[in-house]
Design a protein around this motif. Structure first.
Motif, PDB file in Angstrom:
ATOM      1  N   SER A  75      46.432  22.296  25.130  1.00 20.53           N
ATOM      2  CA  SER A  75      47.858  22.624  25.242  1.00 20.53           C
ATOM      3  C   SER A  75      48.603  22.349  23.939  1.00 20.53           C
ATOM      4  O   SER A  75      49.481  23.129  23.552  1.00 20.53           O
ATOM      5  CB  SER A  75      48.475  21.822  26.382  1.00 20.53           C
ATOM      6  OG  SER A  75      48.440  20.436  26.102  1.00 20.53           O
ATOM      7  N   GLU A  76      48.250  21.275  23.243  1.00 23.10           N
ATOM      8  CA  GLU A  76      48.990  20.925  22.024  1.00 23.10           C
ATOM      9  C   GLU A  76      48.687  21.888  20.879  1.00 23.10           C
ATOM     10  O   GLU A  76      49.589  22.336  20.184  1.00 23.10           O
ATOM     11  CB  GLU A  76      48.654  19.491  21.602  1.00 23.10           C
ATOM     12  CG  GLU A  76      49.184  18.426  22.528  1.00 23.10           C
ATOM     13  CD  GLU A  76      50.670  18.548  22.763  1.00 23.10           C
ATOM     14  OE1 GLU A  76      51.415  18.806  21.798  1.00 23.10           O
ATOM     15  OE2 GLU A  76      51.098  18.417  23.914  1.00 23.10           O
ATOM     16  N   GLY A 117      52.195  18.928  28.374  1.00 20.47           N
ATOM     17  CA  GLY A 117      52.577  17.949  27.362  1.00 20.47           C
ATOM     18  C   GLY A 117      53.502  16.881  27.913  1.00 20.47           C
ATOM     19  O   GLY A 117      53.374  15.700  27.575  1.00 20.47           O
ATOM     20  N   ALA A 118      54.447  17.288  28.769  1.00 20.46           N
ATOM     21  CA  ALA A 118      55.336  16.301  29.385  1.00 20.46           C
ATOM     22  C   ALA A 118      54.551  15.334  30.263  1.00 20.46           C
ATOM     23  O   ALA A 118      54.807  14.120  30.267  1.00 20.46           O
ATOM     24  CB  ALA A 118      56.417  17.004  30.193  1.00 20.46           C
ATOM     25  N   ILE A 166      60.026  13.966  26.372  1.00 12.13           N
ATOM     26  CA  ILE A 166      58.734  14.526  25.978  1.00 12.13           C
ATOM     27  C   ILE A 166      58.752  16.042  26.063  1.00 12.13           C
ATOM     28  O   ILE A 166      58.204  16.746  25.195  1.00 12.13           O
ATOM     29  CB  ILE A 166      57.613  13.936  26.855  1.00 12.13           C
ATOM     30  CG1 ILE A 166      57.507  12.429  26.601  1.00 12.13           C
ATOM     31  CG2 ILE A 166      56.283  14.595  26.549  1.00 12.13           C
ATOM     32  CD1 ILE A 166      57.160  12.065  25.185  1.00 12.13           C
ATOM     33  N   ALA A 167      59.372  16.615  27.109  1.00  8.96           N
ATOM     34  CA  ALA A 167      59.458  18.068  27.229  1.00  8.96           C
ATOM     35  C   ALA A 167      60.251  18.668  26.075  1.00  8.96           C
ATOM     36  O   ALA A 167      59.924  19.761  25.591  1.00  8.96           O
ATOM     37  CB  ALA A 167      60.102  18.445  28.568  1.00  8.96           C
ATOM     38  N   ALA A 168      61.275  17.963  25.604  1.00 10.66           N
ATOM     39  CA  ALA A 168      62.033  18.453  24.451  1.00 10.66           C
ATOM     40  C   ALA A 168      61.159  18.483  23.200  1.00 10.66           C
ATOM     41  O   ALA A 168      61.196  19.448  22.416  1.00 10.66           O
ATOM     42  CB  ALA A 168      63.265  17.576  24.223  1.00 10.66           C
ATOM     43  N   VAL A 169      60.340  17.442  23.011  1.00  7.03           N
ATOM     44  CA  VAL A 169      59.430  17.427  21.862  1.00  7.03           C
ATOM     45  C   VAL A 169      58.416  18.564  21.970  1.00  7.03           C
ATOM     46  O   VAL A 169      58.123  19.264  20.979  1.00  7.03           O
ATOM     47  CB  VAL A 169      58.714  16.065  21.777  1.00  7.03           C
ATOM     48  CG1 VAL A 169      57.673  16.073  20.670  1.00  7.03           C
ATOM     49  CG2 VAL A 169      59.722  14.957  21.533  1.00  7.03           C
ATOM     50  N   GLU A 170      57.893  18.783  23.166  1.00  2.00           N
ATOM     51  CA  GLU A 170      56.924  19.855  23.354  1.00  2.00           C
ATOM     52  C   GLU A 170      57.574  21.225  23.143  1.00  2.00           C
ATOM     53  O   GLU A 170      56.944  22.150  22.620  1.00  2.00           O
ATOM     54  CB  GLU A 170      56.329  19.780  24.769  1.00  2.00           C
ATOM     55  CG  GLU A 170      55.562  18.510  25.048  1.00  2.00           C
ATOM     56  CD  GLU A 170      54.301  18.418  24.224  1.00  2.00           C
ATOM     57  OE1 GLU A 170      53.700  19.469  23.960  1.00  2.00           O
ATOM     58  OE2 GLU A 170      53.921  17.308  23.851  1.00  2.00           O
ATOM     59  N   ALA A 185      52.455  30.973  29.759  1.00  2.00           N
ATOM     60  CA  ALA A 185      51.465  30.037  29.218  1.00  2.00           C
ATOM     61  C   ALA A 185      52.136  28.964  28.364  1.00  2.00           C
ATOM     62  O   ALA A 185      51.730  27.797  28.371  1.00  2.00           O
ATOM     63  CB  ALA A 185      50.428  30.804  28.391  1.00  2.00           C
ATOM     64  N   SER A 186      53.176  29.345  27.643  1.00  2.00           N
ATOM     65  CA  SER A 186      53.882  28.367  26.805  1.00  2.00           C
ATOM     66  C   SER A 186      54.558  27.297  27.651  1.00  2.00           C
ATOM     67  O   SER A 186      54.450  26.101  27.365  1.00  2.00           O
ATOM     68  CB  SER A 186      54.919  29.086  25.941  1.00  2.00           C
ATOM     69  OG  SER A 186      54.300  30.081  25.142  1.00  2.00           O
ATOM     70  N   PHE A 187      55.246  27.710  28.701  1.00  2.00           N
ATOM     71  CA  PHE A 187      55.924  26.718  29.540  1.00  2.00           C
ATOM     72  C   PHE A 187      54.917  25.870  30.321  1.00  2.00           C
ATOM     73  O   PHE A 187      55.177  24.707  30.614  1.00  2.00           O
ATOM     74  CB  PHE A 187      56.902  27.417  30.481  1.00  2.00           C
ATOM     75  CG  PHE A 187      58.150  27.885  29.793  1.00  2.00           C
ATOM     76  CD1 PHE A 187      59.065  26.966  29.308  1.00  2.00           C
ATOM     77  CD2 PHE A 187      58.391  29.226  29.597  1.00  2.00           C
ATOM     78  CE1 PHE A 187      60.219  27.378  28.658  1.00  2.00           C
ATOM     79  CE2 PHE A 187      59.536  29.659  28.944  1.00  2.00           C
ATOM     80  CZ  PHE A 187      60.458  28.737  28.470  1.00  2.00           C
ATOM     81  N   ALA A 188      53.757  26.453  30.666  1.00  2.89           N
ATOM     82  CA  ALA A 188      52.713  25.634  31.294  1.00  2.89           C
ATOM     83  C   ALA A 188      52.198  24.571  30.328  1.00  2.89           C
ATOM     84  O   ALA A 188      51.976  23.415  30.710  1.00  2.89           O
ATOM     85  CB  ALA A 188      51.567  26.533  31.762  1.00  2.89           C
ATOM     86  N   CYS A 189      52.040  24.928  29.057  1.00  2.00           N
ATOM     87  CA  CYS A 189      51.611  23.943  28.064  1.00  2.00           C
ATOM     88  C   CYS A 189      52.681  22.880  27.847  1.00  2.00           C
ATOM     89  O   CYS A 189      52.369  21.710  27.620  1.00  2.00           O
ATOM     90  CB  CYS A 189      51.289  24.653  26.749  1.00  2.00           C
ATOM     91  SG  CYS A 189      49.780  25.644  26.793  1.00  2.00           S
ATOM     92  N   ILE A 190      53.949  23.288  27.917  1.00  2.00           N
ATOM     93  CA  ILE A 190      55.031  22.306  27.787  1.00  2.00           C
ATOM     94  C   ILE A 190      54.986  21.317  28.947  1.00  2.00           C
ATOM     95  O   ILE A 190      55.164  20.103  28.770  1.00  2.00           O
ATOM     96  CB  ILE A 190      56.386  23.027  27.718  1.00  2.00           C
ATOM     97  CG1 ILE A 190      56.508  23.793  26.396  1.00  2.00           C
ATOM     98  CG2 ILE A 190      57.535  22.037  27.848  1.00  2.00           C
ATOM     99  CD1 ILE A 190      57.723  24.668  26.313  1.00  2.00           C
ATOM    100  N   ALA A 191      54.734  21.822  30.168  1.00  2.00           N
ATOM    101  CA  ALA A 191      54.635  20.929  31.327  1.00  2.00           C
ATOM    102  C   ALA A 191      53.451  19.977  31.185  1.00  2.00           C
ATOM    103  O   ALA A 191      53.555  18.780  31.511  1.00  2.00           O
ATOM    104  CB  ALA A 191      54.506  21.760  32.603  1.00  2.00           C
TER     105      ALA A 191
END
Length: 290
Positions: A67-68, A104-105, A212-216, A96-102
């Motif tokens: 994800s990162e 990461g959070a 964390i979601a903001a950083v991702e 896919a991007s928002f799934a990776c953000i989740a």
């Protein structure tokens, strides 16, 4: 045979769609993003190994790595899909991007919990010592209020009072001794737990996940916005003036005589229509002329 002579497809009417030009993002943008992605992967992987068994921790570390390191590239792919007006590709890339953000959070929350574990254990040991000390003080206070003999009290009265309060005194003394043992045990446990120093701030879980979601989201939004806002680079160097060169006018092309297939001669022989009369039609024309 004429029907099958032209087998090529006819061009579609309308303005042809121009494929999007690819403008790669500069290294000055890519390098910080991938360094941040690598650092987050190390932190999230460590948090997974500290919190879960080794097998599950390794699996979660692989998921966090995917994800990162995929997020920066997903931003470029989503921008290219939007420029190409590929609706399905755009939704897939954004999903896919928002799934990776989740993911990461989630990894950030796990890592924060693992990092704050020693601090929470020390704080819990301190709280146990404080509670045991409060219980000991309360038990000692209850024991102190039990009446006892004084020097000026008569002997008979002292013996009667001692007999009356013997059970209460024994019970409260035992309670005080138990509280003292608990306090000593909690103090020994506190001495065995190392003081880890300041830990993660004690804030709400939703606030940690939001940070964390903001950083991702930054890891995805930076390449996305850079790819969308990048303008095509002109191939003409700055400071160079392109001179207007007049093109030579094309010379007049002489038209060649048109070959009409001999119709001029046929009109001279057979009249304006140029068609040879049929058999019998010539006699009708002669009779009409007569």
């Amino acid at each position: 045979m004429k029907r099958f002579g032209n087998t090529l497809k006819q061009p579609v009417k309308g303005k042809p769609r121009k494929p999007p030009e690819s403008h790669p993002i500069a290294l000055s943008v890519r390098l910080p993003l991938y360094c941040a992605a690598g650092g987050l992967f190390v932190v999230y992987g460590w948090g997974a190994l500290e919190t879960f068994p080794i097998a599950m921790g390794v699996a979660l570390g692989a998921v966090f790595a995917m994800s990162e390191f995929l997020k920066p590239k997903l931003g470029e792919l989503a921008a290219e899909a939007m420029e190409a007006k590929d609706r399905l590709g755009t939704w897939l890339m954004l999903g896919a991007s928002f799934a990776c953000i989740a993911l990461g959070a989630l990894g950030g929350v796990i890592a924060m919990g693992a990092a704050n574990g020693p601090r929470e254990a020390y704080d819990a040991a301190v709280a146990r010592v404080d509670n045991a000390k409060a219980d000991l003080d309360a038990a000692q206070a209850r024991l102190d209020v039990v009446p006892t003999c004084t020097p000026d009290m008569p002997r008979v009265r002292c013996m009667e009072m001692t007999l009356q309060n013997a059970a209460t005194l024994a019970d409260r003394t035992q309670t005080r001794n138990d509280a003292r043992q608990l306090h000593e045990g909690a103090t020994a446990q506190l001495a065995a737990v190392p003081n880890p120093g300041p830990g993660v701030p004690h804030v709400s879980l939703w606030l940690k996940a939001l940070v964390i979601a903001a950083v991702e989201f930054v890891l995805f939004a930076v390449p996305f916005s850079a790819r969308r806002r990048r303008k095509p680079v002109s191939m003409t160097p700055k400071g160079v003036v392109v001179a207007d060169v007049k093109q030579p006018e094309p010379q007049a092309v002489k038209q060649a005589p048109i070959n009409d297939g001999g119709w001029a001669r046929r009109r001279e022989l057979y009249g304006p229509k140029g068609r040879k009369p049929k058999r019998g039609e010539h006699l009708k024309l002669v009779a009409a002329g007569a």
